[in-house]
Scaffold this active site. Sequence first.
Site, PDB file in Angstrom:
ATOM      1  N   GLY A 144       2.372  -5.348  -5.851  1.00  0.00           N
ATOM      2  CA  GLY A 144       1.084  -6.009  -6.093  1.00  0.00           C
ATOM      3  C   GLY A 144       0.847  -6.283  -7.497  1.00  0.00           C
ATOM      4  O   GLY A 144       1.421  -5.911  -8.581  1.00  0.00           O
ATOM      5  N   ARG A 168       7.683  -7.816  -0.107  1.00  0.00           N
ATOM      6  CA  ARG A 168       8.557  -8.004   1.112  1.00  0.00           C
ATOM      7  C   ARG A 168       9.836  -8.451   0.703  1.00  0.00           C
ATOM      8  O   ARG A 168      10.268  -9.161   1.602  1.00  0.00           O
ATOM      9  CB  ARG A 168       7.706  -8.781   2.046  1.00  0.00           C
ATOM     10  N   ASP A 213       6.338   1.972  -7.851  1.00  0.00           N
ATOM     11  CA  ASP A 213       7.184   2.944  -7.317  1.00  0.00           C
ATOM     12  C   ASP A 213       8.473   1.914  -6.548  1.00  0.00           C
ATOM     13  O   ASP A 213       9.617   2.313  -6.741  1.00  0.00           O
ATOM     14  CB  ASP A 213       6.596   3.762  -6.504  1.00  0.00           C
ATOM     15  N   THR A 233       0.825  -0.160 -12.040  1.00  0.00           N
ATOM     16  CA  THR A 233       0.143  -0.139 -10.738  1.00  0.00           C
ATOM     17  C   THR A 233      -1.276   0.068 -11.053  1.00  0.00           C
ATOM     18  O   THR A 233      -1.481   0.880 -12.056  1.00  0.00           O
ATOM     19  CB  THR A 233       0.588   1.141  -9.834  1.00  0.00           C
ATOM     20  N   ASP A 262      -3.235   1.835  -9.621  1.00  0.00           N
ATOM     21  CA  ASP A 262      -3.445   3.026  -9.035  1.00  0.00           C
ATOM     22  C   ASP A 262      -3.325   4.339  -9.889  1.00  0.00           C
ATOM     23  O   ASP A 262      -3.796   5.143 -10.071  1.00  0.00           O
ATOM     24  CB  ASP A 262      -2.510   3.400  -7.896  1.00  0.00           C
ATOM     25  N   ASP A 304      -0.767   6.082 -10.683  1.00  0.00           N
ATOM     26  CA  ASP A 304      -0.036   7.127 -10.119  1.00  0.00           C
ATOM     27  C   ASP A 304       1.424   7.414 -10.345  1.00  0.00           C
ATOM     28  O   ASP A 304       2.020   8.079  -9.679  1.00  0.00           O
ATOM     29  CB  ASP A 304      -0.637   6.965  -8.432  1.00  0.00           C
ATOM     30  N   ARG A 354      -4.394   4.756  -2.332  1.00  0.00           N
ATOM     31  CA  ARG A 354      -3.628   5.191  -1.205  1.00  0.00           C
ATOM     32  C   ARG A 354      -3.450   6.735  -1.206  1.00  0.00           C
ATOM     33  O   ARG A 354      -3.901   7.429  -0.347  1.00  0.00           O
ATOM     34  CB  ARG A 354      -2.623   4.518  -0.923  1.00  0.00           C
TER      35      ARG A 354
HETATM   36  O1  F6P Z   1      -0.913  -0.070  -5.031  1.00  0.00           O
HETATM   37  C1  F6P Z   1      -1.530  -0.892  -5.599  1.00  0.00           C
HETATM   38  C2  F6P Z   1      -2.532  -1.302  -4.531  1.00  0.00           C
HETATM   39  O2  F6P Z   1      -3.393  -1.906  -4.829  1.00  0.00           O
HETATM   40  C3  F6P Z   1      -3.241  -0.062  -3.639  1.00  0.00           C
HETATM   41  O3  F6P Z   1      -4.019   0.675  -4.284  1.00  0.00           O
HETATM   42  C4  F6P Z   1      -3.405  -0.710  -2.196  1.00  0.00           C
HETATM   43  O4  F6P Z   1      -3.631   0.281  -1.312  1.00  0.00           O
HETATM   44  C5  F6P Z   1      -2.493  -1.546  -1.938  1.00  0.00           C
HETATM   45  O5  F6P Z   1      -1.896  -1.938  -3.210  1.00  0.00           O
HETATM   46  C6  F6P Z   1      -2.822  -2.997  -1.358  1.00  0.00           C
HETATM   47  O6  F6P Z   1      -1.970  -3.718  -1.122  1.00  0.00           O
HETATM   48  P1  F6P Z   1      -1.821  -5.268  -0.476  1.00  0.00           P
HETATM   49  O7  F6P Z   1      -2.264  -6.148  -1.611  1.00  0.00           O
HETATM   50  O8  F6P Z   1      -0.574  -5.426  -0.033  1.00  0.00           O
HETATM   51  O9  F6P Z   1      -2.746  -5.358   0.676  1.00  0.00           O
END
Ligand code: F6P
Length: 358
Positions: A13, A76, A114, A136, A138, A140, A182
Amino acid sequence: MAVRRIGILTGGGDAPGLNAVIRSAVRAGQRRGGVETLGILDGFEGLLERRFRALDRASTRGLVRRGGTVLGTSNRSNPFRFRAADGSLRDRSREAIDNARAAGLDGLIVIGGDGTLHIALELGGMGLPVVGVPKTIDNDLAATDFTFGFWTAIGTATDALDRLRDTAESHHRVMILEVMGRDAGWIALYAGIAGAADVILIPEIPYRVESVEATIEGRAAGGQAFSLVVVAEGAVPVGGAPSYRQRDAGDGHPRHGGAGARLADELAPRIEHEIRATVLGHLQRGGSPVPFDRILATRLGASAAELAIAEQWGRMVCLRGDAIESVPLADAVARQKLVEPASELVAAARATGITFGD
Ligand code: F6P
């Protein structure tokens, strides 16, 4: 043999600060080692499909403040499990390495979370020289104190809480804000403290709806007829599961969604207040990085280029206290950083009157 040419890619992301990392890695490589940088488009997909773009000082101009990633990204395109047009999964890792060699790359800077760093580690094990940069929103990843993008996301979520407070106060409502996270509740926790939420629900502290109800009713009894609740997308009721939209989103992770709406439904029969739930979603990932993220990204990018020049492969740059350091990639991806329920941070939030639904 001196390093002359390195590749750089962004995977997973997007996060505010990716472009600032690219800019500083390109410039540090050029200035400090005379190294040329080749941008690889759309994550590992670009390496497999040989989609490259030469980067230099001119083409990285203005990037420090730009959100997203100018290289494009994908979550992906795992070369070890690449989905072919017919839907089958193929291992194209050898091709990725051959393409890097054919492009004259002496090494690769991989900026990712990750999943992306795991791929980098595996490609490294097969002989591709790699350096990792953690990413990230997040926050984390255990090996670094902070990831860039996190503070920008906190700013956006705090601003959202400030705005929701206006409606909460005016209409005497319970306003719920669902934020990303998440597995880890860092965004909910930091934004909840900064935005003075009344309740913060995070994956690390399972909640009971009775407890959330008690906070709301307690406030109402004390003359505060509104409440502000921030809920991480991965929040779980005691004995329950997170709220998923999709069990497998195709990138090895489930897609979360609905935690705020679920809480609203759980609360509705219990309280008199009107309730509204807002999903902040990808607004948290976009936008111009805040100064902290620009600076952290710049330091990490420059340091990654230095590791490449010094041929310190298989490592990931990270922030430890005030210093930029590096750790073996294998250690970097080994452990997630979760909120510690007994931490001083959570205790400080509780001390101000915030509850966690426990
Ligand atoms: O890991 C980063 C994150 O933003 C998460 O907090 C979230 O759940 C996920 O990516 C969303 O991913 P996508 O952009 O694939 O919907």
